[in-house]
Design a protein around this motif. Structure first.
Motif, mmCIF file in Angstrom:
data_model
loop_
_atom_site.group_PDB
_atom_site.id
_atom_site.type_symbol
_atom_site.label_atom_id
_atom_site.label_comp_id
_atom_site.label_asym_id
_atom_site.label_seq_id
_atom_site.Cartn_x
_atom_site.Cartn_y
_atom_site.Cartn_z
ATOM 1 N N ASN A 1 0.909 43.920 79.263
ATOM 2 C CA ASN A 1 1.351 45.039 80.080
ATOM 3 C C ASN A 1 0.286 45.343 81.122
ATOM 4 O OD1 ASN A 1 -0.673 46.561 78.630
ATOM 5 N ND2 ASN A 1 0.823 46.758 76.963
ATOM 6 N N LEU A 2 0.592 46.302 81.995
ATOM 7 C CA LEU A 2 -0.348 46.655 83.057
ATOM 8 C C LEU A 2 -1.649 47.253 82.517
ATOM 9 C CD1 LEU A 2 -1.085 46.883 86.026
ATOM 10 C CD2 LEU A 2 0.322 48.960 86.164
ATOM 11 N N PRO A 3 -1.614 48.136 81.516
ATOM 12 C CA PRO A 3 -2.883 48.625 80.970
ATOM 13 C C PRO A 3 -3.812 47.518 80.482
ATOM 14 C CG PRO A 3 -1.109 50.070 80.273
ATOM 15 C CD PRO A 3 -0.460 48.884 80.952
ATOM 16 N N ASP A 4 -3.259 46.414 79.970
ATOM 17 C CA ASP A 4 -4.095 45.277 79.562
ATOM 18 C C ASP A 4 -4.864 44.714 80.757
ATOM 19 O OD1 ASP A 4 -3.228 45.459 76.970
ATOM 20 O OD2 ASP A 4 -1.941 43.680 77.031
ATOM 21 N N VAL A 5 -4.184 44.586 81.901
ATOM 22 C CA VAL A 5 -4.819 44.063 83.116
ATOM 23 C C VAL A 5 -5.935 44.998 83.571
ATOM 24 C CG1 VAL A 5 -4.455 43.444 85.543
ATOM 25 C CG2 VAL A 5 -2.709 42.880 83.833
#
Length: 235
Positions: free
Chosen positions: A48-52
């Protein structure tokens, strides 16, 4: 009558002398809203975006982020996301989405920033060689109902490529109203919709006056970025 492509239409005059002035042009209607989407390979380590964002906060510049050239909607979307999340991705400029796709699939690019319409195979499904982890729109799109907006992921960034029609400022109101009504009717035409199924997810009619207000707000949000881009080029 001409076609207007946003954000180039309102962003380019901020960066250089153009052959047109927005004050000389009257918008008739928007016909397309094509939001940016953040894509990764299906087997990416990023779920997901938080991982990035977490990876970039842990090690600045550690994630490669593709876009289709300086000043494009994808490039501006990356800059807005970087500012909102207070991170610095490793930006890679491409000459088009096809090149981004090739490098994503080949494992040479971590994340791509493209427009929704540029990946038609994902409409209605997020099960292919590429996976969408966020969409940069105000709300989720019906064609990708399980994909969260960036704002839902904690980063209030919206970025869309929008297309519509415009005329010179002096065209009479009566003609503008007829053109606006005709465009609205055409976009509802079942024959047109059946003949252009790939366009349906991004068709988003908006009257010219409302679109102008939206562009004014968008322009205000974009004003910091020409100087930032110029400073980066000089580094």
């Amino acid at each position: 009558m001409g076609v207007v492509n946003v954000p180039g239409y309102n962003f380019l005059p901020m960066t250089r002398k153009t052959q047109y002035s927005m004050e000389e042009i009257r918008l008739i209607a928007r016909v397309v809203e094509d939001p940016n989407v953040i894509v990764v390979p299906a087997d990416s380590r990023f779920n997901n975006l938080p991982d990035v964002i977490a990876a970039l906060r842990s090690k600045p510049g550690s994630v490669t982020f593709g876009h289709n050239g300086a000043g494009t909607n994808g490039h501006l979307a990356i800059r807005m996301l970087a500012a909102a999340a207070k991170v610095e991705p490793n930006e890679i400029s491409y000459r088009g989405t096809a090149a981004q796709r090739t490098d994503l699939l080949g494992g040479h690019l971590d994340v791509g920033m493209v427009s929704l319409s540029e990946i038609p195979e994902l409409h209605g499904s997020n099960k292919g060689p590429l996976r969408v982890i966020a969409i940069l729109s105000k709300k989720r799109f019906a064609s990708l109902p399980d994909v969260p907006t960036a704002e839902e992921a904690g980063f209030p960034v919206t970025s869309t490529a929008e297309h519509g029609f415009a005329v010179p400022k002096g065209v009479p109101d009566e003609i503008v109203r007829k053109l606006e009504a005709g465009i609205a009717e055409g976009l509802r035409n079942p024959e047109y919709l059946a003949g252009s199924p790939g366009d349906v997810p991004v068709i988003a009619f908006m009257p010219g006056a409302d679109w102008q207000k939206r562009l004014d707000d968008m322009s205000a949000a974009l004003r910091p970025y020409p100087e930032e881009m110029k400073a980066n080029e000089q580094k």
